[in-house]
Design an enzyme around this catalytic site. Structure first.
Site, short mmCIF file in Angstrom:
data_model
loop_
_atom_site.label_atom_id
_atom_site.label_comp_id
_atom_site.label_asym_id
_atom_site.label_seq_id
_atom_site.Cartn_x
_atom_site.Cartn_y
_atom_site.Cartn_z
CG HIS A 1 -1.99 -0.88 1.30
ND1 HIS A 1 -1.84 -2.23 1.55
CD2 HIS A 1 -3.32 -0.66 1.15
CE1 HIS A 1 -3.04 -2.80 1.54
NE2 HIS A 1 -3.96 -1.86 1.31
CG ASN B 1 4.33 -3.96 2.70
OD1 ASN B 1 3.83 -2.87 2.87
ND2 ASN B 1 3.61 -5.05 2.50
#
Length: 173
Positions: free
Chosen positions: A81, A112
């Site tokens: 994201h 991440n």
């Protein structure tokens, strides 16, 4: 809009998508956003669970290729994201919006799940202390290191960025 992105479909590599939850500049050639920008304040935070409904973004021009979650399969990279799911927990639709593939970039799992996760959590802690944040996150270059080594493309459609960045402006609430 740091890159002067346009909503004109001829802006292939700097196409502006303005969503209620965030804005982004999409790069058709790379198959991911150049940048995503959003506000983080108490109005965006709540108790909604993570939706995990990864999907193509139908807001892109109809004739453009749509990146699919499967384009990341077995690549050694996470669907990372840019605007985090946990930054949009005020409603199901807000959280779900973060799972559009236009909000994803190939990210090394260590980045991440560790460094960016810690920075994102710290950002939400600042909001809990009364601050409002304006955040822009993005990627540039080609050729990133994932859990299976260096790669330049995923499934021949998604550029693997060489670098990622996150700019956070913190203001009193």
């Amino acid at each position: 809009n740091p890159s002067n992105a346009q909503t004109n479909p001829s802006s292939y590599d700097n196409y502006l998508l303005n969503k209620p939850q965030f804005a982004l500049s999409y790069n058709r050639s790379k198959g991911h956003a150049n940048w995503v920008a959003w506000e983080l304040s108490p109005k965006w935070l709540g108790t909604i669970d993570r939706q995990n409904d990864f999907r193509p973004d139908e807001a892109l021009p109809q004739d453009w290729p749509k990146i699919k979650p499967s384009d990341y399969s077995s690549s050694g990279f996470d669907r990372g994201h840019l605007c985090p799911s946990a930054d949009r927990t005020n409603s199901t639709s807000s959280n779900s919006s973060t799972f559009l593939m236009t909000n994803m970039i190939p990210q090394a799992p260590d980045l991440n799940r560790e460094a960016w996760e810690h920075l994102e959590q710290f950002s939400r802690e600042l909001v809990e202390k009364g601050y409002k944040l304006y955040i822009t996150a993005g990627a540039y270059g080609t050729g990133g290191e994932g859990s299976k080594g260096t790669a330049t493309k995923l499934d021949d459609v998604v550029n693997v960025p060489a670098r990622v960045y996150k700019i956070i402006v913190v203001l009193p609430g």
